[in-house]
Motif scaffolding. Structure first.
Motif, PDB file in Angstrom:
ATOM      1  N   CYS A  16       0.845  -1.192   0.000  1.00 38.45           N
ATOM      2  CA  CYS A  16       0.000   0.000   0.000  1.00 38.45           C
ATOM      3  C   CYS A  16       0.880   1.241   0.000  1.00 38.45           C
ATOM      4  CB  CYS A  16      -0.957  -0.007   1.193  1.00 38.45           C
ATOM      5  SG  CYS A  16      -0.167   0.024   2.795  1.00 38.45           S
ATOM      6  N   ASP A  17       0.254   2.370  -0.270  1.00 36.00           N
ATOM      7  CA  ASP A  17       0.965   3.641  -0.290  1.00 36.00           C
ATOM      8  C   ASP A  17       0.362   4.536   0.791  1.00 36.00           C
ATOM      9  OD1 ASP A  17       1.940   6.159  -0.740  1.00 36.00           O
ATOM     10  OD2 ASP A  17       1.658   6.122  -2.920  1.00 36.00           O
ATOM     11  N   PRO A  18       0.928   4.480   2.007  1.00 35.66           N
ATOM     12  CA  PRO A  18       0.341   5.222   3.127  1.00 35.66           C
ATOM     13  C   PRO A  18       0.243   6.714   2.862  1.00 35.66           C
ATOM     14  CG  PRO A  18       1.955   3.649   3.931  1.00 35.66           C
ATOM     15  CD  PRO A  18       2.090   3.675   2.429  1.00 35.66           C
ATOM     16  N   SER A  19       1.216   7.291   2.128  1.00 34.78           N
ATOM     17  CA  SER A  19       1.203   8.745   1.951  1.00 34.78           C
ATOM     18  C   SER A  19      -0.011   9.181   1.119  1.00 34.78           C
ATOM     19  CB  SER A  19       2.500   9.208   1.291  1.00 34.78           C
ATOM     20  OG  SER A  19       2.597   8.664  -0.008  1.00 34.78           O
ATOM     21  N   ARG A  20      -0.494   8.330   0.226  1.00 39.40           N
ATOM     22  CA  ARG A  20      -1.672   8.668  -0.577  1.00 39.40           C
ATOM     23  C   ARG A  20      -2.921   7.906  -0.143  1.00 39.40           C
ATOM     24  NH1 ARG A  20      -0.754   8.254  -6.676  1.00 39.40           N
ATOM     25  NH2 ARG A  20       0.515   6.419  -6.219  1.00 39.40           N
ATOM     26  N   GLY A  21      -2.766   7.036   0.892  1.00 44.49           N
ATOM     27  CA  GLY A  21      -3.921   6.300   1.396  1.00 44.49           C
ATOM     28  C   GLY A  21      -4.431   5.233   0.447  1.00 44.49           C
ATOM     29  N   LEU A  22      -3.540   4.744  -0.410  1.00 43.90           N
ATOM     30  CA  LEU A  22      -3.945   3.773  -1.436  1.00 43.90           C
ATOM     31  C   LEU A  22      -3.561   2.352  -1.057  1.00 43.90           C
ATOM     32  CD1 LEU A  22      -2.694   5.379  -4.807  1.00 43.90           C
ATOM     33  CD2 LEU A  22      -5.026   5.368  -3.896  1.00 43.90           C
ATOM     34  N   VAL A  29       8.107   4.528  11.816  1.00 42.46           N
ATOM     35  CA  VAL A  29       8.107   3.428  10.855  1.00 42.46           C
ATOM     36  C   VAL A  29       9.049   3.798   9.709  1.00 42.46           C
ATOM     37  CG1 VAL A  29       6.729   2.185   9.135  1.00 42.46           C
ATOM     38  CG2 VAL A  29       5.754   2.696  11.383  1.00 42.46           C
ATOM     39  N   TYR A  30       9.996   2.914   9.413  1.00 47.34           N
ATOM     40  CA  TYR A  30      10.857   3.135   8.252  1.00 47.34           C
ATOM     41  C   TYR A  30      10.193   2.479   7.043  1.00 47.34           C
ATOM     42  CZ  TYR A  30      14.608   2.979   4.917  1.00 47.34           C
ATOM     43  OH  TYR A  30      15.331   3.114   3.763  1.00 47.34           O
ATOM     44  N   ALA A  31       9.773   3.299   6.073  1.00 51.99           N
ATOM     45  CA  ALA A  31       9.004   2.791   4.938  1.00 51.99           C
ATOM     46  C   ALA A  31       9.869   2.509   3.719  1.00 51.99           C
ATOM     47  CB  ALA A  31       7.919   3.799   4.562  1.00 51.99           C
ATOM     48  N   GLY A  32      11.018   3.172   3.622  1.00 54.18           N
ATOM     49  CA  GLY A  32      11.839   3.044   2.418  1.00 54.18           C
ATOM     50  C   GLY A  32      11.321   3.916   1.293  1.00 54.18           C
ATOM     51  N   ALA A  33      12.016   3.895   0.161  1.00 55.83           N
ATOM     52  CA  ALA A  33      11.689   4.783  -0.960  1.00 55.83           C
ATOM     53  C   ALA A  33      10.304   4.499  -1.534  1.00 55.83           C
ATOM     54  CB  ALA A  33      12.739   4.633  -2.053  1.00 55.83           C
ATOM     55  N   SER A  34       9.884   3.243  -1.531  1.00 61.11           N
ATOM     56  CA  SER A  34       8.607   2.877  -2.160  1.00 61.11           C
ATOM     57  C   SER A  34       7.578   2.381  -1.164  1.00 61.11           C
ATOM     58  CB  SER A  34       8.834   1.762  -3.190  1.00 61.11           C
ATOM     59  OG  SER A  34      10.063   1.911  -3.829  1.00 61.11           O
TER      60      SER A  34
END
Ligand SMILES: [Zn+2]
Length: 322
Positions: free
Chosen positions: A78-84, A155-160
């Motif tokens: 998922c993409d937490p920054s965009r809520g996807l 939380v360390y999410a990394g680049a993606s």
């Protein structure tokens, strides 16, 4: 309670939804479990989440006014920054679905999203076995093997957003195939289904008489393999111990790379203490750098299946736009 002094979290799984209402200190006040009904697609699942949160609020004697939003722990990428939810193999139709927007519209409160292993890592860090350890590695061992990395309390999410996928460390060249498409991943060697599959091969070739007495003609579950191992079935013992050795090798590398203050092990396989967890930790203690071992606290997770929902709920304040 009417002031915004409780937090709300949802653990969305392919089969079940688990919602909870907790105090800001992580004490669960009320919860709800229901089936995801994933086959109905995103619209049905969003409705199920909203109803589940309302029932959890009822169970807690609380109301929607008491929460500032909902944190959602989501399976798969998922993409937490965009809520996807970008892609969830266990949730049909969930491809680039704006889950936070949809849940937020259904409940009329903001929502945030994090992948399940990261959410569970954050939950254990804030409220469970990892409390007080700002640099922490969390590994969940069960049907799959996942991980979450906490660095400096975040939380360390990394680049993606894909960081922490410890289950796909390749430990054996040309090893058994993994769900991710590679071969020889930790998950393909040391997860519950991986070990159960190896044990059924031993069963089929007549090398696991103890397991045969337990399951007869059926396909063995991991619980039955462990039961046979405890009763002395040598092939089942070897299968579990081999899984534990690969886990140990993965831990050596992970500990040396991250040098965490705490390593938290969660998931159903932590019940396999004597044949799996303890030998893996022993390999880690012998193989990792002495200073790394001296500085790490190794613990079993404390929050069980509430970790993801609690972690997602606790992420809300820092993730919500101010
Ligand atoms: Zn893999």
């Amino acid at each position: 309670m009417t002031s915004r002094d409780v937090i709300a979290g949802v653990d969305l799984g392919g089969t079940k939804i688990y919602s909870l209402i907790a105090t800001v200190d992580g004490d669960v006040l009320g919860s709800d479990r229901c089936m995801t009904e994933a086959a109905g697609g995103p619209a049905v699942v969003v409705q199920r989440i909203a109803e589940s949160v309302r029932r959890a609020l009822d169970a807690a004697g609380s109301s929607i006014d008491a929460i500032s939003g909902v944190g959602i722990s989501s399976p798969g990428p998922c993409d937490p920054s965009r809520g996807l939810v970008t892609d969830a193999p266990n949730l049909p139709g969930f491809h680039n679905i704006p889950l936070t927007k949809l849940v937020s519209e259904a409940l009329d409160v903001p929502a945030v999203l994090e992948n399940d292993a990261n959410a569970a890592a954050y939950g254990e860090y804030r409220f469970g076995a990892g409390k007080g350890f700002d640099d922490l590695l969390f590994i969940t061992l069960g049907t799959g093997i996942g991980g979450g990395i906490i660095i400096d309390g975040r939380v360390y999410a990394g680049a993606s957003g894909a960081a922490g996928e410890v289950g796909h460390l390749i430990l054996k060249e040309d090893g058994p195939p993994c769900n991710c498409g590679s071969r020889g991943c930790l998950e393909a060697l040391s997860s519950g289904p991986a070990m159960a599959r190896e044990a059924s091969e031993a069963l089929a070739s007549g090398r696991a008489p103890g397991l045969a007495r337990i399951v007869g003609e059926d396909v063995p579950t991991m619980e039955q393999v462990y039961e046979a191992a405890r009763q002395g079935d040598a092939a089942c013992r070897e299968v579990i111990q081999r899984g534990g050795r690969y886990l140990g090798l993965a831990l050596v590398g992970l500990l040396d790379v991250f040098n965490p203050r705490a390593l938290i092990l969660g998931g159903g396989l932590t019940n396999l203490r004597d044949l799996y967890i303890d030998p893996a930790i022993e390999i880690a203690r012998r193989g990792a750098f002495p200073q790394v071992i001296a500085d790490v606290t190794i613990r079993t997770a404390e929050l069980g299946d509430a970790a993801g929902a609690l972690g997602a709920a606790a992420l809300l304040p820092e993730r919500l736009p101010r």
